[in-house]
Design a protein around this motif. Structure first.
Motif, PDB file in Angstrom:
ATOM      1  N   UNK A   1      13.935  -6.487   6.445  1.00 43.77           N
ATOM      2  CA  UNK A   1      13.796  -5.978   5.195  1.00 43.77           C
ATOM      3  C   UNK A   1      12.898  -7.373   4.677  1.00 43.77           C
ATOM      4  N   UNK A   2      12.968  -8.308   5.360  1.00 38.19           N
ATOM      5  CA  UNK A   2      12.298  -9.590   5.096  1.00 38.19           C
ATOM      6  C   UNK A   2      11.352  -9.811   5.824  1.00 38.19           C
ATOM      7  N   UNK A   3      10.939  -9.439   6.922  1.00 40.91           N
ATOM      8  CA  UNK A   3      10.045  -9.350   8.426  1.00 40.91           C
ATOM      9  C   UNK A   3       8.351  -8.413   7.410  1.00 40.91           C
ATOM     10  N   UNK A   4       7.398  -9.131   8.305  1.00 45.69           N
ATOM     11  CA  UNK A   4       6.412  -8.291   8.180  1.00 45.69           C
ATOM     12  C   UNK A   4       5.970  -7.717   9.302  1.00 45.69           C
ATOM     13  N   UNK A   5       6.934  -6.218   8.989  1.00 47.46           N
ATOM     14  CA  UNK A   5       6.430  -5.733  10.495  1.00 47.46           C
ATOM     15  C   UNK A   5       4.827  -5.620  10.487  1.00 47.46           C
TER      16      UNK A   5
ATOM     17  N   UNK B   1       0.613  -1.471  -0.094  1.00 50.38           N
ATOM     18  CA  UNK B   1       0.628  -0.546  -0.105  1.00 50.38           C
ATOM     19  C   UNK B   1       0.691   1.512   0.249  1.00 50.38           C
ATOM     20  N   UNK B   2       1.731   1.249  -0.750  1.00 51.22           N
ATOM     21  CA  UNK B   2       2.728   1.908  -0.375  1.00 51.22           C
ATOM     22  C   UNK B   2       2.740   3.095  -1.846  1.00 51.22           C
ATOM     23  N   UNK B   3       1.873   2.450  -2.705  1.00 48.22           N
ATOM     24  CA  UNK B   3       2.876   3.297  -4.654  1.00 48.22           C
ATOM     25  C   UNK B   3       1.436   4.562  -4.549  1.00 48.22           C
ATOM     26  N   UNK B   4       1.857   5.736  -4.296  1.00 50.41           N
ATOM     27  CA  UNK B   4       0.722   6.723  -5.150  1.00 50.41           C
ATOM     28  C   UNK B   4      -0.068   6.643  -5.944  1.00 50.41           C
ATOM     29  N   UNK B   5       0.454   5.984  -7.276  1.00 51.82           N
ATOM     30  CA  UNK B   5      -0.166   6.260  -8.335  1.00 51.82           C
ATOM     31  C   UNK B   5      -0.848   4.153  -8.440  1.00 51.82           C
ATOM     32  N   UNK B   6      -2.111   4.335  -9.459  1.00 51.95           N
ATOM     33  CA  UNK B   6      -2.528   3.074  -9.125  1.00 51.95           C
ATOM     34  C   UNK B   6      -1.134   1.655 -10.036  1.00 51.95           C
TER      35      UNK B   6
ATOM     36  N   UNK C   1      16.545   4.382   4.304  1.00 52.39           N
ATOM     37  CA  UNK C   1      17.320   4.082   3.537  1.00 52.39           C
ATOM     38  C   UNK C   1      16.515   3.526   2.065  1.00 52.39           C
ATOM     39  N   UNK C   2      15.449   3.761   2.430  1.00 55.47           N
ATOM     40  CA  UNK C   2      14.373   3.337   0.795  1.00 55.47           C
ATOM     41  C   UNK C   2      14.792   5.071   0.292  1.00 55.47           C
ATOM     42  N   UNK C   3      14.539   5.795   0.903  1.00 58.66           N
ATOM     43  CA  UNK C   3      13.892   7.029   0.789  1.00 58.66           C
ATOM     44  C   UNK C   3      15.454   7.275   0.446  1.00 58.66           C
ATOM     45  N   UNK C   4      16.834   7.829   0.278  1.00 61.08           N
ATOM     46  CA  UNK C   4      17.623   7.955   0.400  1.00 61.08           C
ATOM     47  C   UNK C   4      18.233   7.317  -1.349  1.00 61.08           C
ATOM     48  N   UNK C   5      17.215   5.805  -1.569  1.00 58.61           N
ATOM     49  CA  UNK C   5      17.938   5.454  -2.647  1.00 58.61           C
ATOM     50  C   UNK C   5      17.238   5.707  -3.632  1.00 58.61           C
ATOM     51  N   UNK C   6      15.887   6.220  -3.417  1.00 59.76           N
ATOM     52  CA  UNK C   6      15.044   6.943  -4.363  1.00 59.76           C
ATOM     53  C   UNK C   6      15.229   8.784  -4.540  1.00 59.76           C
ATOM     54  N   UNK C   7      16.121   9.564  -3.700  1.00 57.44           N
ATOM     55  CA  UNK C   7      16.477  10.169  -3.333  1.00 57.44           C
ATOM     56  C   UNK C   7      17.992   9.939  -5.070  1.00 57.44           C
ATOM     57  N   UNK C   8      19.202   9.703  -5.000  1.00 53.28           N
ATOM     58  CA  UNK C   8      19.788   9.148  -5.654  1.00 53.28           C
ATOM     59  C   UNK C   8      19.305   9.123  -7.203  1.00 53.28           C
TER      60      UNK C   8
ATOM     61  N   UNK D   1       8.091  -0.927   5.503  1.00 54.30           N
ATOM     62  CA  UNK D   1       9.917  -0.722   5.489  1.00 54.30           C
ATOM     63  C   UNK D   1      10.089   0.329   4.099  1.00 54.30           C
ATOM     64  N   UNK D   2       9.416  -0.023   3.042  1.00 53.31           N
ATOM     65  CA  UNK D   2       9.412   0.902   1.715  1.00 53.31           C
ATOM     66  C   UNK D   2      10.134   2.247   1.936  1.00 53.31           C
ATOM     67  N   UNK D   3       8.942   2.863   2.782  1.00 53.12           N
ATOM     68  CA  UNK D   3       8.796   4.423   2.979  1.00 53.12           C
ATOM     69  C   UNK D   3       9.853   4.624   4.334  1.00 53.12           C
ATOM     70  N   UNK D   4      10.734   3.279   4.735  1.00 52.18           N
ATOM     71  CA  UNK D   4      11.948   4.688   5.491  1.00 52.18           C
ATOM     72  C   UNK D   4      12.913   5.204   5.000  1.00 52.18           C
TER      73      UNK D   4
END
Lengths: 195, 195
Positions: free
Chosen positions: B109-113, A171-176, B128-135, B123-126
């Motif tokens: 990376x692998x647990x269902x928190x 559920x982290x995608x902003x668009x479809x 480290x992942x933001x940094x990768x996206x900024x890059x 996790x993906x909105x955490x």
DNA sequence: GTCTATAATTTGATAGAC
DNA sequence: GTCTATCAAATTATAGAC
């Protein structure tokens, strides 16, 4: 007698469908047999008549859903000849399945089965994934894909799409989901295509 | 007084380290507080003195490990200028961390928190992942990467590597993780590089 | 701060009437 | 085949001595 059998089968399916929904919503361990009983409108006795244990429910679910997904992937593959078309068909199928039956995809692709199914093989060594890997192997052999390790090529071709689906399920995608698919697919293709 | 504080901190760390190992091995729900107590050689009372609940142990663990991984990714990024070099450094770091501290990477990376941490962000909105996206965003802006959606590009560039790590953690790779890294990384690069 | 003992619930599963 | 009633074990958490 046929009627009875059908009724029994219906109850079984009801248990599986209810369990799937709860397992996906809260996880296997956070779902008690009493939760399933309540949500399905059945009694404890009925559930234990159809399945010997809670783990057996999860196991039946896992086998059913992997089989369903195998059928879907097989039919998507068989409709096309080139790896290019096949991989696109499989990716589109997975995205479509994610939108139409998120619970199915979540349970097959996103759950940590080893935590509750003592002997389940890892998802990635399951038939649908094997089919995708075979497709890649054929593509490398025919020269449609560049010469590289099969596992690496599979990861490069499908890694983005699978991660895309994981993000959608989280559920982290902003668009479809479908907004990203073409671009991710095209990128995966550039990663492995010959030349 | 300083001594006491240190001793207390040591106990806290022991609890966290023990819990991490068990959570990764069997999962959060299959690990009881008594399991942690036994493995750590402590008493129940001691554990509940340091943490108000089992969930609080998991939460502290999650925050600690995400912070550690953030630091690692930041330092990997800061050592390089181009997206090409940065992405390689981050990927190599993730693989190295997977080999050296599989428990850390598994938990982050692998647990269902969401299944056990009621309010944890995905996790993906955490960071480290933001940094990768900024890059990736910077790379697109500078023209080093082709013009495409940032999320799609991130998935294309890192999707293969992250999937590779997931497979490694699932124990389904036949050869060592590092055997695949270069090829997967190179393929991810082809997927997003300009031209 | 650490311990033991124990409370209060919940769990997976069974028994046996219908 | 479905039900209700119930068990035994395990679970999270607390109380209170030291």
């Amino acid at each position: 007698m046929q009627r009875r059998h059908e009724k029994s089968e219906q109850t079984r399916e009801l248990i599986l469908a209810t369990a799937l929904q709860l397992f996906v919503e809260r996880g296997f361990f956070a779902t008690s047999v009493h939760d399933i009983r309540r949500a399905a409108g059945l009694s404890i006795g009925s559930i234990y008549h159809h399945f010997p244990s809670k783990e057996a429910v999860a196991r039946a679910l896992y086998n059913d859903l992997v089989a369903r997904m195998t059928g879907m992937v097989e039919s998507a593959c068989s409709g096309h000849q080139t790896v290019r078309d096949r991989s696109r068909a499989v990716a589109e199928l997975l995205c479509q399945a994610t939108l139409e039956s998120p619970a199915l995809v979540t349970f097959v692709l996103h759950a940590r089965h080893r935590e509750f199914l003592s002997d389940a093989p890892p998802v990635c060594s399951t038939r649908p994934f094997e089919l995708m890997q075979e497709m890649v192997r054929d593509g490398i052999a025919s020269g449609e894909l560049r010469s590289m390790d099969v596992v690496s090529a599979s990861l490069a071709l499908f890694g983005g799409v699978i991660r895309l689906i994981q993000l959608a399920l989280d559920g982290v995608l902003q668009r479809p989901l479908t907004d990203y698919l073409d671009e991710v697919l095209e990128a995966g293709w550039r990663a492995v295509v010959s030349e």
